[in-house]
Design a protein around this motif. Structure first.
Motif, PDB file in Angstrom:
ATOM      1  N   TYR A   1      -5.018   1.817   5.295  1.00 34.78           N
ATOM      2  CA  TYR A   1      -4.240   2.384   4.189  1.00 34.78           C
ATOM      3  C   TYR A   1      -3.346   3.503   4.713  1.00 34.78           C
ATOM      4  O   TYR A   1      -3.688   4.178   5.696  1.00 34.78           O
ATOM      5  CB  TYR A   1      -5.192   2.925   3.108  1.00 34.78           C
ATOM      6  CG  TYR A   1      -6.166   3.959   3.646  1.00 34.78           C
ATOM      7  CD1 TYR A   1      -5.870   5.315   3.601  1.00 34.78           C
ATOM      8  CD2 TYR A   1      -7.384   3.584   4.214  1.00 34.78           C
ATOM      9  CE1 TYR A   1      -6.739   6.260   4.091  1.00 34.78           C
ATOM     10  CE2 TYR A   1      -8.258   4.516   4.715  1.00 34.78           C
ATOM     11  CZ  TYR A   1      -7.943   5.863   4.662  1.00 34.78           C
ATOM     12  OH  TYR A   1      -8.811   6.811   5.169  1.00 34.78           O
TER      13      TYR A   1
ATOM     14  N   THR B   1       0.831  -1.213   0.000  1.00 38.69           N
ATOM     15  CA  THR B   1       0.000   0.000   0.000  1.00 38.69           C
ATOM     16  C   THR B   1       0.866   1.263   0.000  1.00 38.69           C
ATOM     17  O   THR B   1       0.498   2.270  -0.604  1.00 38.69           O
ATOM     18  CB  THR B   1      -0.948   0.029   1.209  1.00 38.69           C
ATOM     19  OG1 THR B   1      -0.192   0.081   2.426  1.00 38.69           O
ATOM     20  CG2 THR B   1      -1.858  -1.186   1.222  1.00 38.69           C
TER      21      THR B   1
ATOM     22  N   VAL C   1      -5.340  -0.924  -0.836  1.00 35.18           N
ATOM     23  CA  VAL C   1      -5.745  -0.997   0.567  1.00 35.18           C
ATOM     24  C   VAL C   1      -5.339  -2.341   1.159  1.00 35.18           C
ATOM     25  O   VAL C   1      -5.477  -3.391   0.518  1.00 35.18           O
ATOM     26  CB  VAL C   1      -7.268  -0.804   0.702  1.00 35.18           C
ATOM     27  CG1 VAL C   1      -7.735  -1.069   2.130  1.00 35.18           C
ATOM     28  CG2 VAL C   1      -7.668   0.615   0.282  1.00 35.18           C
TER      29      VAL C   1
END
Length: 339
Positions: free
Chosen positions: A336, A157, A255
């Motif tokens: 995230y 991420t 994510v």
């Protein structure tokens, strides 16, 4: 009329019996053919066993797994296929003991770096998206038997948001986090948010080239230059059990999520539908979403078991299922990085 019904039932039973016999007979293997298949599988994956007793025990497990895979694929009523991979000589219990290591589900976050969910009012979400097409996803890696799925998921991420913001995609170091972030249990598992906090406090993260992954925890060498093209300033959590919120976030960046991998041992291709648990035990990265030609919506998920697992290292999980937790619990916990 009664005679016609009896004739019809006899025909149906005959067809069913014939079909069952065809599937059953097609799953009959000679010991020799199965042994050859096992030897080829061992050579392909570079496996050897300490003695013949161990080899025979693993061979029996291998045979059971081959039959399970073939039976599933021949049933013809599934939206996904199974296939042999490096886990083929492990029971499902052994597989879970080695690879189910994420501990995010039991963690109550309390951090000054956590921000509120920022994608609440996102509009004009595209119907499909694959962050690989936007040069925001690095190649699939292999965590090995070290329980670092949480680090791989978090790093993916970070790589993604850095590439999206700067246009510069670089492979970053999971080993740097494994060695130098002490807010985890090493190869026994960890939490993605602790990886984010380390990168924030450290002021960056080394590249995989400067600090390559070796799959065991070693002494921290925190003197490598950061290869991050921007600063990670915080992290956010997806509202739990909310696929709509997850979609809004993934439309803006990859994510990190936790899923239940109990039935994923031999996934090969297609969209995983049907029954799946919600005992979150593995961290992965959602890098896109879409819809199949026959109308099944899916999440595109990057794993860290190498390209030999799944669809070149990826899996598609059904999206918008009739359960708030999502397929395999994908909507239960997501996070995230913020840059």
């Amino acid at each position: 009329m009664s005679s016609n019904k009896s004739c019809y039932c006899t025909i149906v039973l005959f067809i069913f019996a014939t079909s069952w016999y065809h599937v059953a007979s097609s799953l009959s293997y000679s010991e020799e053919s199965m042994s050859i298949k096992h030897e080829k599988w061992m050579a392909q994956h570079g496996f050897s066993y300490e003695n013949e007793k161990v080899k025979e025990a693993r061979f029996q497990i291998f045979k059971d797994n081959v039959q399970h895979i073939d039976r599933h694929n021949q049933e013809g009523n599934h939206t996904y296929k199974l296939g042999l991979n490096k886990f083929a000589d492990l029971t499902n219990e052994e597989f879970l003991a080695k690879y189910a290591r994420s501990s995010m589900q039991s963690f109550k976050v309390a951090s000054s770096y956590q921000s509120s969910f920022e994608y609440t009012n996102i509009k004009d979400i595209p119907p499909s998206l694959d962050w690989r097409d936007h040069n925001a996803v690095t190649a699939v890696a292999n965590q090995g038997t070290c329980g670092t799925c949480w680090a791989f998921s978090a790093v993916a991420t970070i790589e993604g948001i850095a590439a999206i913001r700067s246009g510069n995609l670089k492979k970053l170091s999971e080993q740097h986090i494994l060695d130098c972030n002490y807010m985890h249990e090493g190869c026994k598992g960890g939490r993605q948010n602790s990886a984010f906090e380390f990168v924030i406090k450290n002021g960056g993260l080394a590249s995989d080239t400067d600090y390559p992954y070796i799959g065991i925890q070693t002494a921290c060498a925190n003197n490598k230059p950061s290869s991050l093209s921007l600063n990670i300033t915080g992290f956010g959590f997806i509202p739990p059990n909310n696929e709509t919120a997850l979609l809004a976030a993934v439309a803006n960046q990859p994510v990190s999520v936790d899923v239940d991998i109990t039935i994923l041992q031999f996934y090969r291709s297609g969209i995983l539908t049907g029954e799946c648990g919600t005992n979150l035990n593995h961290a992965v990265t959602v890098v896109g979403y879409g819809e199949s030609d026959d109308g099944v919506k899916f999440w595109l998920v990057k794993n860290s078991w190498g390209r030999g697992w799944g669809d070149d290292g990826y899996i598609k999980l059904q999206r918008n299922v009739n359960a708030i937790e999502g397929m395999c619990g994908i909507a239960m916990i997501g996070c995230y990085p913020i840059a």
